[in-house]
Design an enzyme around this catalytic site. Structure first.
Site, PDB file in Angstrom:
ATOM      1  N   ASP A  81      -4.080   2.619  11.249  1.00 34.53           N
ATOM      2  CA  ASP A  81      -2.800   2.764  11.960  1.00 34.53           C
ATOM      3  C   ASP A  81      -2.041   4.031  11.597  1.00 34.53           C
ATOM      4  OD1 ASP A  81      -3.264   0.327  13.083  1.00 34.53           O
ATOM      5  OD2 ASP A  81      -1.876  -0.782  11.816  1.00 34.53           O
ATOM      6  N   LYS A 125       9.725  -4.794  -2.014  1.00 30.51           N
ATOM      7  CA  LYS A 125      11.083  -4.776  -1.450  1.00 30.51           C
ATOM      8  C   LYS A 125      12.170  -4.835  -2.539  1.00 30.51           C
ATOM      9  CE  LYS A 125       9.568  -6.729   2.937  1.00 30.51           C
ATOM     10  NZ  LYS A 125       9.672  -7.805   3.933  1.00 30.51           N
ATOM     11  N   ASP A 137       3.202   4.926  10.336  1.00 24.76           N
ATOM     12  CA  ASP A 137       2.344   3.812  10.733  1.00 24.76           C
ATOM     13  C   ASP A 137       2.664   3.545  12.200  1.00 24.76           C
ATOM     14  OD1 ASP A 137       1.489   1.223  11.446  1.00 24.76           O
ATOM     15  OD2 ASP A 137       1.610   0.508   9.387  1.00 24.76           O
TER      16      ASP A 137
END
Length: 360
Positions: free
Chosen positions: A110, A162, A218
């Site tokens: 991707d 995260k 991406d």
């Protein structure tokens, strides 16, 4: 040198384009996504590319066999009978990847960027450990899993998913160089290289990060596909400006296949890609869009932030915007408004779509 490209997914995030074409063969700036990667690998000295395939593998195999002779490299298929994650495919292709003691590339299919493969090889050989991963800086690291590494050597200490407090703004860019010894760490079963293999390598001091210079994206979903197109066209402007179009009605960075035709009094750009056989009739305005092979945009239509699929027909006085995506062979009748529509292949649209939705 060898490379393994992970192309086994279903491409669900890029639907409706991937309902008729495997994602690696979707045209990005007038060339299949996969071909951008394979050509860059060949230019860096890779002579054997292995594709980890499952979905629509026959279509992929036919297309890449045609490219094999043109590029002068070997292209092999490694067929997954079941999804194996991002590490399992390496175990499946173990025999091919370990034919020599040379390190090999692993790529997420991707990703689009400037592909600094030769620099990656030099970096990997310099530190001499089992693995190197390419990292890129992001503005909002709390949305990603970040890589914590030494600023001077690149040695990776850990990965943080995260983070709510700042620990790093570098994320995994989806491109690696690995030594064959890494294959001993991976079983032939569904496994995540990012979550199950790399953290152990980092603890053992076997994994290093090289920072990517330049753009990265991406492009696995439509809004990012369009953003990636903008970044790619800007890179062309800086490095190969002769590939971009100029002339009456062309605004900013615009890539036009030589076989495409543009009518009178059009405004094309900024950030537009027109594929082979595309016809744009008189008085059309197109901004921040990609229009794929053999599509036709009829007169006085206005398109912004759209992907128009192969062989689509967009009528007169149509307005489309807000990441509207037309699958293959869609017809949009005259004088309609499409706002964030996602239209499945072979549909005929006879009424406006004022709010974002999927047209099945």
């Amino acid at each position: 040198m060898k490379a393994l490209i992970l192309v086994g997914g279903y491409g669900t995030r890029l639907r409706p384009l991937t309902l008729s074409t495997p994602k690696p063969l979707v045209d990005f700036c007038n060339k299949p996504i996969l071909l951008h990667q394979v050509e860059a690998l060949a230019a860096a000295g890779v002579d054997h590319v292995i594709l980890a395939v499952s979905y629509m593998s026959q279509v992929l195999e036919k297309e890449m066999k045609a490219q094999e002779q043109r590029l002068g490299i070997r292209i092999s298929m490694s067929h997954e009978e079941e999804p194996l994650g991002t590490a399992g495919p390496l175990a499946l292709a173990r025999d091919l990847l370990s034919e020599t003691a040379d390190p090999f590339f692993v790529l997420n299919s991707d990703v689009i960027c400037d592909f600094p493969f030769q620099a990656m090889v030099q970096f990997h050989r310099h530190h001499g450990q089992e693995g190197s991963i390419l990292v890129t800086k992001v503005e909002e690291p709390s949305k990603y899993g970040v890589v914590v590494c030494e600023a001077d050597t690149g040695r990776i200490h850990r990965f943080v998913e995260k983070p709510q407090v700042f620990v790093s703004n570098k994320i995994n860019a989806g491109m690696y160089i690995l030594s064959p010894a890494v294959l001993q760490r991976i079983q032939l079963q569904p496994t995540s290289i990012e979550k199950e293999v790399f953290p152990i390598m980092a603890k053992e001091g076997q994994l290093y990060a090289m920072e990517l210079q330049g753009f990265w994206m991406d492009i696995g979903q439509p809004k990012d596909f369009l953003t990636g197109m903008c970044l790619f066209l800007q890179s062309l402007r800086q490095k190969q400006p002769e590939r971009l179009c100029s002339g009456p009605g062309i605004v900013g960075n615009v890539l036009v296949d030589p076989s495409a035709r543009i009518g009178q009094n059009c405004s094309i750009g900024p950030n537009v890609s027109l594929g082979p056989g595309v016809v744009v009739e008189d008085g059309v305005c197109i901004r921040r869009c990609t229009v794929l092979r053999d599509a036709r945009i009829r007169s006085h239509s206005w398109l912004e932030s759209c992907i128009v699929g192969w062989r689509c027909r967009v009528g007169q006085w149509v307005r489309m915007e807000n990441v509207t995506v037309l699958g293959e062979d869609v017809i949009v009748n005259d004088e309609l408004y499409l706002n964030g529509a996602s239209v499945l292949p072979h549909k005929s649209i006879g009424e406006s779509v004022p709010e974002p939705r999927i047209i099945m």
